[in-house]
Motif scaffolding. Structure first.
Motif, short mmCIF file in Angstrom:
data_model
loop_
_atom_site.label_atom_id
_atom_site.label_comp_id
_atom_site.label_asym_id
_atom_site.label_seq_id
_atom_site.Cartn_x
_atom_site.Cartn_y
_atom_site.Cartn_z
N GLN A 191 41.75 48.88 44.70
CA GLN A 191 40.51 48.89 43.89
C GLN A 191 40.54 49.90 42.76
N GLU A 192 41.28 50.98 42.96
CA GLU A 192 41.23 52.06 41.98
C GLU A 192 42.12 51.83 40.75
N TYR A 193 42.98 50.84 40.80
CA TYR A 193 43.86 50.63 39.64
C TYR A 193 43.08 50.05 38.46
N LYS A 194 43.48 50.49 37.27
CA LYS A 194 42.81 50.02 36.05
C LYS A 194 42.88 48.50 35.95
N SER A 195 44.07 47.97 36.29
CA SER A 195 44.27 46.52 36.20
C SER A 195 43.31 45.78 37.11
N THR A 196 43.13 46.30 38.30
CA THR A 196 42.22 45.64 39.25
C THR A 196 40.83 45.56 38.64
N LYS A 197 40.38 46.68 38.12
CA LYS A 197 39.03 46.71 37.54
C LYS A 197 38.91 45.72 36.40
N SER A 198 39.94 45.69 35.56
CA SER A 198 39.90 44.80 34.40
C SER A 198 39.90 43.33 34.85
N ILE A 199 40.72 43.03 35.83
CA ILE A 199 40.80 41.63 36.31
C ILE A 199 39.48 41.23 36.97
N LEU A 200 38.94 42.12 37.77
CA LEU A 200 37.67 41.79 38.45
C LEU A 200 36.54 41.58 37.44
N LEU A 201 36.63 42.33 36.37
CA LEU A 201 35.61 42.17 35.32
C LEU A 201 35.75 40.80 34.65
N GLN A 202 37.01 40.45 34.40
CA GLN A 202 37.30 39.13 33.79
C GLN A 202 36.81 37.99 34.68
N LEU A 203 37.03 38.17 35.99
CA LEU A 203 36.74 37.10 36.94
C LEU A 203 35.50 37.45 37.77
N ARG A 204 34.49 37.94 37.11
CA ARG A 204 33.38 38.51 37.89
C ARG A 204 32.62 37.47 38.72
N ASP A 205 32.75 36.20 38.39
CA ASP A 205 32.02 35.20 39.17
C ASP A 205 32.82 34.65 40.36
N ILE A 206 34.03 35.13 40.50
CA ILE A 206 34.89 34.58 41.56
C ILE A 206 34.74 35.42 42.84
N PRO A 207 34.59 34.76 43.98
CA PRO A 207 34.45 35.52 45.23
C PRO A 207 35.68 36.37 45.54
N VAL A 208 35.42 37.59 46.00
CA VAL A 208 36.50 38.53 46.27
C VAL A 208 36.53 38.84 47.77
N ARG A 209 37.73 38.83 48.34
CA ARG A 209 37.85 39.24 49.74
C ARG A 209 38.91 40.33 49.84
N THR A 210 38.67 41.21 50.76
CA THR A 210 39.63 42.31 50.90
C THR A 210 40.58 42.01 52.04
N GLU A 211 41.84 42.27 51.79
CA GLU A 211 42.87 42.05 52.81
C GLU A 211 42.61 42.97 53.99
N LYS A 212 42.66 42.39 55.19
CA LYS A 212 42.48 43.23 56.37
C LYS A 212 43.77 43.99 56.66
N ASP A 213 43.62 45.07 57.43
CA ASP A 213 44.79 45.91 57.74
C ASP A 213 45.89 45.12 58.44
N ASP A 214 45.50 44.14 59.25
CA ASP A 214 46.51 43.41 60.01
C ASP A 214 47.13 42.27 59.21
N GLY A 215 46.75 42.20 57.93
CA GLY A 215 47.35 41.16 57.10
C GLY A 215 46.81 39.78 57.39
N SER A 216 45.68 39.72 58.07
CA SER A 216 45.21 38.41 58.51
C SER A 216 44.69 37.55 57.36
N GLU A 217 44.58 38.14 56.19
CA GLU A 217 44.16 37.32 55.06
C GLU A 217 45.29 36.42 54.58
#
Lengths: 330, 367
Positions: free
Chosen positions: B15-41
Motif C-alpha cells: 500500500q505504501e508504494y507510490k505506484s500502488t497509490k497512483s494505480i489505485l487512484l486510476q482504478l478507483r472504482d474497481i473493487p480491491v482485495r488484500t492478499e491474505k498471509d496464507d496466499g489464499s487469494e
C-alpha cells in the motif's frame, strides 16, 4: 471421532442378512475396475476372514463402509448372511467412514488411478485442499502437487466409464488419459476403441492422441470422422499383422500425414545413404528431425587395420553426394 | 485495445508504494482485495475458469523480490542476442493464442511490480557499473510494454533514466496503440518503441485484444515523426495458408506508413514453444491454426518448425524486407548459424557476434 470408530476391532461381528444391505457402491466406496473372481474363489475356499464394516442409521437402513467387494462376492455366491461389524446411529460423520474405508484399502492393496481419483473427489468436500495435497496424495503414492490433484479430479469427474475402465485395466495410461480430457466424449471414445483394439503401448497411445488431435484440426474434420479413414481401417483389420505390427504401422502412417516434410526428408536421406555401399558395419545417421547440422558416422571395427580398411572403402564411395535432403543435388 | 480490469489484489505491504497509490487512484472504482498471509487469494489449482482466463482482468500489485534486470533466458544451442529484461510485471492483458506466457508463469493475474520505481536505482547502478558494455534493455518479454501503461505509467517512470545513459537503450515492445504516455514524455534519446507484427491473417485470427496492424503502424508512424527510434519484430512467424502473400501485405503496409531509415532493428523468429504450451493453447484457443505446422523438438527442448521450413520463412521475409530497405538491422531470434547462413546469407558465428552486431546498431543510431 466417535468412540466406537476408534475401537472398531472391539465391535463384535453380527450376522446380517445380505438382502438388507444396500450394495450400490455408496459414498465411501473406492473400488473400480476390479475382478471379483479371485475374491469369490477365496471366500469359497476359506470363507470370509475379515468382516465388512457397515453403518446402520436410525431408520435401520444399512450402507457399506468397508467391504463393498466382499459383500458383492458373498451375494454372487448366494450367501444369505454374513458376520459384519456395525456402527449405529446418525451421528457418524461421512468423512470418518470415508477415512476408515481409505485406510482399510491402503492396508491391503494398491489402488488404481481411477480409484485414487475417487478417493480425492470424496475427500474434497471434507478436507482442505492443502491437507489433501500434503497428506493424502503421498498416502496414495501420488506427487504432492495441485496440478496432479486437478488431473485426478478431472479424470474422475469428467471421464466416461469406458475410459475409466481402460485406465483401471492399464490399457490407457493416466498421462495419456489426461490428454483426452480436452476433447469431447465421442472423440475420446473413438480413440480409446483404437487403443484397446490394437493394444497400443503407452508411447504409441501418446502419439496416436497427439497426431489425431492435430490432424483433425489441420484437416478440419471431427476425430471420429478422421479415424474412419480407410488406411487406418485397413491397418486395423489386416490379419497378416499382429498387434505390435499394427501399432507400428498405424503410428508410421499417422506420422507421415502429420509430418510430411520431415518424413520426406527422412526417406530422401535413407535413399541417399542406401546408394552408398557401406556394408553392415558402417552407418550414417541424421540427428532427430535433422535439427542438428551434423550427421553421425558409426564404424564397427576390430582393430586398426580393419578400421583403415573400412575407412578406405568408405572413402571410395560417392560421399560427396551426401547433403541435407531438402537441398538440391550438387 | 481497452484493458478491462475488474478486480485488484494487493499483496501484503504494497500500500505504501507510490505506484500502488497512483494505480489505485486510476482504478478507483474497481473493487480491491488484500492478499491474505496464507496466499489464499491465489487462484486455487482446480479452478478451470481461472486457468482459462488466466486472471487477465485482475491486476495484482506485488512487491517483486527478485532481480529487476536480468538477461533474457537464451540457450547455448542457438544464437542469442544478449538482451536484458527489465521485469516490470508479468502476464499480459492481450490474449494472443501463441503466447508463451500462458505456460511460462504458474501464477495468474496481471502482476504489476509496484516497487519498480524504488528499485530502479539498483538497475541503473548495475548498468553504470559496466560503462563499456551496451545494455539493450526491454520490458516487453514478460508482458506487453505498453498495454498497461495508461494505468501503471511505466513509461513515465523509466524513460528518463535510460535516456540520459550512454551505455544503454530501452526498448518498449508492444502490440497496442497505447503511446499517449510516451508521446507526452519529453524523453526520446535512447528510447526505442517497437511493434510486434505478423501477417494480417494471423493478426486478425490469433492476436486477440491487440491493435490492428494498421493501427500499430499508424502509432509507429506517429512515434517516428515525434522523434522516437522504432523497431519491429516479426515474431512469431507462422506458416499458414497463403503465408507469403499475407506477409507481403504487412510489408506493403509498413512501406505505406514507415520511414525505413528510422528503424534500428527488426527481428525474425519462427513460432517456438515449450511442449507444455500445446495443450494450453488447444484448451484456451480451440479454433487456432498456430499449431498446424510441422513442429519438431529443438535442441533447446522447445518445439520449433522443421529446419527447412524455418529457413524458407526467414529467407522469404529477409528478401521482402531487403527489397524495401537494405539496412533494417535484420536479425534472427534464437537460431543456429546454419539457419542464419542459409536464410540471411551471413552468420554471426556466436551469440557474442550477434550482440556486437546489435550493439553497433545502437552506436550508429544513438552514438
Amino acid at each position: 471421532m466417535k468412540k466406537e470408530i476408534n475401537n472398531i476391532t472391539e465391535l463384535i461381528p453380527q450376522s446380517v442378512p445380505l438382502r438388507n444391505i444396500d450394495d450400490s457402491p455408496g459414498p465411501c466406496c473406492m473400488s473400480f475396475g476390479f475382478d471379483l473372481n479371485p475374491l469369490i474363489q477365496s471366500i469359497e475356499r476359506v470363507g470370509l476372514i475379515n468382516p465388512p464394516l457397515l453403518k446402520r442409521d436410525n431408520q435401520g437402513s444399512i450402507t457399506i463402509i468397508t467391504g463393498y467387494r466382499r459383500i458383492k462376492a458373498l451375494k454372487s455366491l448366494h450367501t444369505d448372511s454374513a458376520g459384519c461389524r456395525i456402527l449405529s446411529g446418525d451421528n457418524i460423520l461421512q468423512v470418518e467412514c470415508l477415512l476408515l474405508n481409505l485406510h482399510d484399502n491402503l492396508a491391503i492393496r494398491k489402488l488404481n488411478d481411477v480409484e485414487k481419483g475417487m478417493v480425492l473427489v470424496r475427500l474434497i468436500p471434507w478436507v482442505k485442499t492443502l491437507e489433501i495435497v500434503d497428506h493424502y496424495m503421498p498416502l496414495l503414492g501420488l506427487p504432492s502437487n495441485k496440478a496432479t490433484l486437478a488431473s485426478y479430479l478431472k479424470i474422475e469427474e469428467e471421464m466416461e466409464v469406458q475410459a475409466k475402465e481402460s485406465i483401471a485395466h492399464g490399457q490407457l495410461s493416466f498421462r495419456n488419459a489426461i490428454m483426452l480430457l480436452d476433447i469431447d466424449s465421442i472423440s475420446r471414445s473413438s480413440i480409446i476403441d483404437l487403443i484397446s483394439n490394437m493394444k497400443l503401448t503407452v508411447n504409441q497411445q501418446r502419439q496416436l492422441i497427439d497426431y489425431t488431435i492435430d490432424l483433425s484440426h489441420v484437416e478440419g474434420r471431427s476425430i471420429p470422422d478422421f479415424l474412419d479413414d480407410q488406411s487406418i481401417k485397413r491397418i486395423n483389420s489386416d490379419t497378416r499383422m499382429n498387434n505390435p505390427q499394427k501399432g507400428r504401422a498405424l503410428i508410421r502412417y499417422l506420422r507421415m500425414k502429420r509430418y510430411p516434410s520431415v518424413s520426406k526428408a527422412e526417406r530422401e536421406f535413407k535413399k541417399m545413404v542406401s546408394r552408398l555401399n557401406l556394408g553392415e558395419m558402417v552407418r550414417i545417421d541424421h540427428s532427430p528431425s535433422f535439427e542438428s547440422p551434423y550427421y553421425r558416422l558409426e564404424v564397427l571395427f576390430k582393430d586398426g587395420p580393419s578400421l583403415r580398411g573400412k575407412l578406405e572403402n568408405f572413402m571410395r564411395e560417392d560421399i560427396d553426394s551426401l547433403r541435407d535432403p531438402w537441398k538440391k543435388k550438387r | 485495445m481497452s484493458t478491462k480490469i475488474d478486480k485488484i489484489i494487493l499483496d501484503k505491504g504494497v500500500q505504501e508504494y507510490k505506484s500502488t497509490k497512483s494505480i489505485l487512484l486510476q482504478l478507483r472504482d474497481i473493487p480491491v482485495r488484500t492478499e491474505k498471509d496464507d496466499g489464499s487469494e491465489e487462484a486455487p489449482c482446480v479452478s478451470d475458469e481461472m486457468k482459462m482466463d488466466m486472471g487477465k482482468n485482475t491486476m495484482h500489485l506485488v512487491s517483486y523480490q527478485g532481480e529487476f534486470l536480468k538477461p533474457c533466458p537464451g540457450t547455448k544451442e542457438y544464437i542469442c542476442c544478449g538482451y536484458q529484461i527489465l521485469n516490470v510485471g508479468t502476464n499480459c492483458p492481450l490474449d494472443c493464442s501463441y503466447c508463451i506466457l500462458q505456460a511460462y508463469f504458474n501464477r495468474p493475474n496481471l502482476r504489476v511490480h509496484v516497487n519498480l520505481e524504488e528499485q530502479l536505482g539498483q538497475v541503473f547502478e548495475a548498468i553504470d557499473s559496466e560503462p563499456d558494455k551496451i545494455f539493450r534493455v526491454g520490458t516487453g518479454e514478460f508482458t506487453d510494454s505498453l498495454a498497461l501503461d495508461p494505468i501503471t505509467r511505466w513509461s513515465e517512470m523509466i524513460l528518463k533514466g535510460f535516456s540520459k545513459r550512454k551505455n544503454a537503450v530501452l526498448e518498449l515492445k508492444t502490440k497496442t496503440a497505447n503511446t499517449a504516455g510516451l508521446l507526452g514524455s519529453k524523453y526520446r534519446d535512447r528510447i526505442i518503441v517497437s511493434w510486434s507484427l505478423n501477417s494480417p491473417f494471423i493478426s486478425r485470427r490469433e492476436e486477440h485484444g491487440a491493435a490492428s496492424l494498421t493501427r500499430r503502424l499508424e502509432c509507429a508512424r506517429e512515434c517516428q515523426s515525434e522523434g522516437f527510434t522504432i523497431g519491429f519484430h516479426f515474431d512469431p512467424l507462422i506458416q499458414h495458408r497463403d503465408w507469403m502473400d499475407e506477409y507481403r501485405k504487412t510489408v506493403d503496409l509498413m512501406d505505406r506508413y514507415i520511414e525505413p531509415e528510422g528503424i534500428i532493428w527488426m527481428s525474425l523468429g519462427s513460432f517456438r514453444f515449450m511442449p507444455a504450451l500445446k495443450p494450453i493453447i488447444r484448451r484456451r484457443h480451440p479454433e487456432t491454426s498456430v499449431l498446424d505446422g510441422e513442429f519438431v523438438l529443438g535442441l533447446d527442448g522447445k518445439m520449433r518448425y522443421f529446419k527447412p521450413i524455418r529457413m524458407e520463412l526467414y529467407a522469404f521475409l529477409k528478401e521482402l524486407l531487403h527489397q524495401w530497405h537494405p539496412d533494417l538491422g535484420l536479425y534472427l531470434c534464437m537460431e543456429s548459424n546454419e539457419v542464419w547462413q542459409e536464410s540471411m546469407g551471413w552468420r554471426p558465428e556466436t551469440s557474442e557476434g550477434l550482440r556486437n552486431y546489435l550493439d553497433e546498431r545502437v552506436r550508429n543510431f544513438f552514438g
